[in-house]
Design an enzyme around this catalytic site. Structure first.
Site, PDB file in Angstrom:
ATOM      1  N   TYR A  52      12.422  26.962  41.155  1.00 19.38           N
ATOM      2  CA  TYR A  52      13.200  28.148  41.539  1.00 19.38           C
ATOM      3  C   TYR A  52      12.649  29.417  40.887  1.00 19.38           C
ATOM      4  CZ  TYR A  52      16.964  31.551  41.869  1.00 19.38           C
ATOM      5  OH  TYR A  52      17.675  32.697  42.119  1.00 19.38           O
ATOM      6  N   HIS A  82      16.498  44.567  44.440  1.00 23.54           N
ATOM      7  CA  HIS A  82      17.664  44.445  43.567  1.00 23.54           C
ATOM      8  C   HIS A  82      18.012  45.747  42.850  1.00 23.54           C
ATOM      9  CE1 HIS A  82      17.230  40.299  44.548  1.00 23.54           C
ATOM     10  NE2 HIS A  82      18.037  39.847  43.621  1.00 23.54           N
ATOM     11  N   ASN A 194      17.276  38.654  35.169  1.00 19.79           N
ATOM     12  CA  ASN A 194      18.302  37.615  35.072  1.00 19.79           C
ATOM     13  C   ASN A 194      18.841  37.587  33.645  1.00 19.79           C
ATOM     14  OD1 ASN A 194      18.364  34.264  36.512  1.00 19.79           O
ATOM     15  ND2 ASN A 194      19.467  36.087  37.056  1.00 19.79           N
ATOM     16  N   TYR A 277      58.072  52.831  12.809  1.00 16.84           N
ATOM     17  CA  TYR A 277      57.015  51.821  12.904  1.00 16.84           C
ATOM     18  C   TYR A 277      55.613  52.433  12.927  1.00 16.84           C
ATOM     19  CZ  TYR A 277      60.566  48.317  14.223  1.00 16.84           C
ATOM     20  OH  TYR A 277      61.630  47.467  14.252  1.00 16.84           O
ATOM     21  N   ARG A 280      55.106  52.987   9.192  1.00 17.85           N
ATOM     22  CA  ARG A 280      55.324  51.821   8.338  1.00 17.85           C
ATOM     23  C   ARG A 280      54.432  50.637   8.724  1.00 17.85           C
ATOM     24  NH1 ARG A 280      60.675  48.544   8.898  1.00 17.85           N
ATOM     25  NH2 ARG A 280      61.259  50.492   9.925  1.00 17.85           N
ATOM     26  N   PHE A 326      23.205  33.176  32.608  1.00 15.94           N
ATOM     27  CA  PHE A 326      23.351  34.577  33.007  1.00 15.94           C
ATOM     28  C   PHE A 326      24.799  34.961  33.258  1.00 15.94           C
ATOM     29  CE2 PHE A 326      22.123  31.907  36.677  1.00 15.94           C
ATOM     30  CZ  PHE A 326      23.357  31.867  37.314  1.00 15.94           C
ATOM     31  N   GLU A 412      26.730  32.156  44.928  1.00 20.73           N
ATOM     32  CA  GLU A 412      27.201  32.681  43.645  1.00 20.73           C
ATOM     33  C   GLU A 412      28.684  33.007  43.815  1.00 20.73           C
ATOM     34  OE1 GLU A 412      24.317  35.776  43.196  1.00 20.73           O
ATOM     35  OE2 GLU A 412      22.681  34.325  43.173  1.00 20.73           O
TER      36      GLU A 412
END
Length: 504
Positions: A52, A82, A194, A277, A280, A326, A412
Site C-alpha cells: 500500500y 491532497h 500521513n 466561591y 474562596r 494516523f 475511512e
C-alpha cells in the site's frame, strides 16, 4: 542545538525551537534507522511486491496497482491532489512546529523516506522556511492529510512560504537558497502527509500558551483578592492537603506566595466569615484546570514522539503493516478536554470581574470603578465584554471529537475531527486571555483605590510593570486599547518564560 532522535522530544524543547528559534540537528543513530528503512522500500519496488502506498493507489484506490515507472508520479499527484486546505492559514509558529514534529516522527525509521528529504526539513526549520498552510480541511484521521500536503508542497517547489508576513512562492525561496526542489520517490509523499502533526502542532502551541495563562491567572486572581479584601484562611495548606489533589495544593501555595506581605487581604471574621466561591475556591477551580493541563501534556509528549503514518516498515523491512496510527482520537480527546479546562479559567475570572465592578459586591469600591459614577461609566461594559467572551467559549467548548463523517467512499468510516478541536482550543485560549486581561485591568484599579502601598511587594511589582503602559482610570476612554495592550503583555510571557515560575 536540539538533537532530534524520534524520541524524547519535550514541550520545553518545542518552546525553545518555536519561540527562541533554537536550531535542530539529526541524531546519528536515527539517521542509520532512516537509511535502513529506505533500503527496505527500494527493495520492495525492485522486487515488485504489492505494498500500500508504494505501488498502489490511496484510500479506496488501494486495490489499484501502480507500475514501477509511475511511482514518482504517484507521489507527486498525491501531494497536489491532497493540498486542498481552505480558510485562513495557521499561524506561522504552528507551521514551524508542524515541520519539527513531522521531522521527528520520520526520524523513528518506520517510514521509508530518504535521508535527503529529512535533511531538507531540518534546513527549513533552521532557516525559518515556513509553509503557508490553510487551517481548515482536515478530518483528523488518515492523518492531517490536507495541512501536511501543503507542507509537502514546499519541498517540491510548489505552494507558498511565509516571508515577513507575506506569502512567497516556494520555488523563489529555493532559488534564493541555491537549492533545487525535492523530487519525491516511492512512498515519500505518503510518508510526509500521513500523520497527526497539524493537530499536534496546534496542540503544542495551545499547551504552551495555556500553561502560561494558568500561572498568570493565579497572580491576577491574587490581585483581585487584594482589591476585594479577600480572606486567605481558605488557602491554608491543611485545607488542600485534606482533599489530596496535588494541583490544588500547589495553586493554593502559589497564591499565598503572591500575597505574602499584603496588608489588603484579610482573615476570616475580620470583615466577613467567608468569601464567594470565585475567591474562596480558586485552588479547587484553577487546580482542576491544572489537572487538565497535566493530562494534555502527557498525551502531547507521547504523540510528539510517535510514528503516525501508514504503512509502517518494521523488522528491517521484512514486514510492512497497514495500520491506523494516523487516527487522531487521543489528541482529539485531549484538545476537547483542554477547551473545557481553559474555558473554566475564563468563566471564574468573569465572576471575579463582576465582583470588582458591582457596587453591591465590591466591598466599597466605586460603582464600576468609575471616577465619576453616573457621569462616567468606568469599567461597566468591560464586564459585558468578558461575559460575551466566556459565552462564546461555551459554544467553542462543544467537543469536536463526538462527530465523525465517513470519507473515501466509506473506507475511512470513522474520523477524529481532532484538528477542529485543536483550532477551537486555540480560539478559547485567545478569548480566555482577554478575559484575564480585563480582570487584571479592573484589579489594578481596585488596589489603587485601596492603596498600593498596602499591596504584596511582588504584586506591587506587577502593578508597576503594567502601569508603565496602562494608565489609571481618571476619565472614561476607549478601554479596548488597554485590554489589547494587556493581552499582548500576557501573551508575550509564553515566548519569554520557561517552566513553572511562581513569581515572574
Amino acid at each position: 542545538m536540539i538533537n532530534l532522535t524520534g524520541n524524547g522530544l519535550t514541550l520545553e524543547n518545542m518552546r525553545a525551537i518555536i519561540y527562541q528559534n533554537e536550531q535542530v540537528c539529526l541524531d546519528e543513530h536515527a539517521i542509520e534507522k532512516v537509511v535502513n528503512s529506505r533500503k527496505a522500500v527500494e527493495k520492495i519496488v525492485k522486487d515488485q511486491r504489492t505494498v500500500y502506498g508504494i505501488n498502489t493507489g490511496f484510500g479506496k484506490f488501494s486495490d489499484v496497482s501502480i507500475e514501477e515507472a509511475d511511482t514518482r508520479a504517484l507521489q507527486l499527484y498525491l501531494i497536489r491532489s491532497h493540498a486542498c486546505g481552505v480558510g485562513e492559514p495557521f499561524d506561522e509558529i504552528v507551521s514551524r512546529a508542524m515541520i519539527v514534529l513531522r521531522l521527528n516522527a520520520l526520524l523513528k525509521g518506520f517510514s521509508g523516506i530518504r535521508l535527503e528529504v529529512l535533511e531538507r526539513l531540518a534546513y527549513m526549520v533552521n532557516n525559518r522556511i515556513h509553509p503557508v498552510i490553510p487551517e481548515q480541511g482536515s478530518l483528523g484521521a488518515s492523518g492531517d492529510l490536507a495541512p501536511l500536503a501543503h507542507l509537502a508542497l514546499v519541498l517540491i517547489g510548489e505552494g507558498f512560504v511565509w516571508q515577513e508576513e507575506k506569502h512567497i512562492p516556494s520555488r523563489e525561496i529555493w532559488k534564493k537558497h541555491h537549492l533545487q526542489p525535492i523530487i519525491l520517490e516511492a512512498k515519500e509523499g505518503l510518508a510526509l502527509i500521513n500523520g497527526t502533526q497539524a493537530m499536534t502542532a496546534q496542540g503544542v502551541i495551545n499547551w504552551l500558551e495555556s500553561a502560561t495563562l494558568a500561572y498568570q491567572s493565579e497572580w491576577i486572581a491574587a490581585m483581585t483578592m487584594e482589591a476585594l479584601h479577600g480572606i486567605t484562611d481558605a488557602f491554608h495548606p491543611a485545607v488542600h492537603e485534606a482533599r489530596g489533589y496535588p494541583q490544588q495544593v500547589e495553586v493554593a501555595l502559589r497564591v499565598l506566595k503572591w500575597l505574602e506581605g499584603s496588608k489588603l487581604v484579610t482573615k476570616q471574621g475580620e470583615k466577613r466569615v467567608q468569601d464567594a466561591y470565585s475567591l474562596r475556591c480558586i485552588p479547587q477551580i484553577h487546580g482542576a484546570s491544572w489537572q487538565v493541563l497535566d493530562y494534555v501534556k502527557e498525551k502531547l509528549e507521547i504523540e510528539m514522539n510517535a510514528a503516525t503514518d501508514n504503512p509502517l516498515i518494521v523488522e528491517n523491512g521484512e514486514l510492512v503493516i497497514s495500520g491506523g496510527n494516523f487516527h487522531g482520537q487521543p489528541i482529539a480527546f485531549a484538545m476537547d478536554f483542554l477547551k473545557i479546562g481553559i474555558a473554566e479559567l475564563a468563566n471564574v475570572s468573569e465572576r471575579r470581574i463582576e465582583r470588582l465592578v458591582n457596587p453591591q459586591l465590591n466591598e466599597g469600591l466605586p460603582p464600576f470603578l468609575s471616577p465619576q459614577p453616573g457621569l462616567q461609566s468606568g469599567a461597566m461594559i468591560l464586564q459585558y465584554a468578558a461575559a460575551s467572551l466566556v459565552s462564546e467559549n461555551k459554544t467553542l467548548a462543544h467537543p469536536a471529537s463526538v462527530d465523525s463523517i465517513p470519507s473515501s467512499a466509506n473506507q475511512e468510516d470513522h474520523v477524529s475531527m481532532g484538528t477542529i478541536g485543536a483550532r477551537h482550543a486555540s480560539l478559547i485560549i485567545q478569548n480566555a486571555r482577554r478575559v484575564l486581561a480585563i480582570e487584571v485591568f479592573c484589579a489594578m484599579q481596585g488596589v489603587e483605590y485601596r492603596g498600593i502601598d498596602l499591596m504584596s511587594p511582588t504584586l506591587l511589582e506587577k502593578w508597576h510593570s503594567m502601569r508603565a503602559f496602562i494608565p489609571s482610570i481618571t476619565e472614561d476612554r476607549i478601554f479596548s486599547v488597554d485590554v489589547e495592550k494587556l493581552n499582548i503583555y500576557l501573551k508575550e510571557e509564553t515566548v519569554n518564560k520557561k517552566g513553572k515560575q511562581v513569581l515572574s
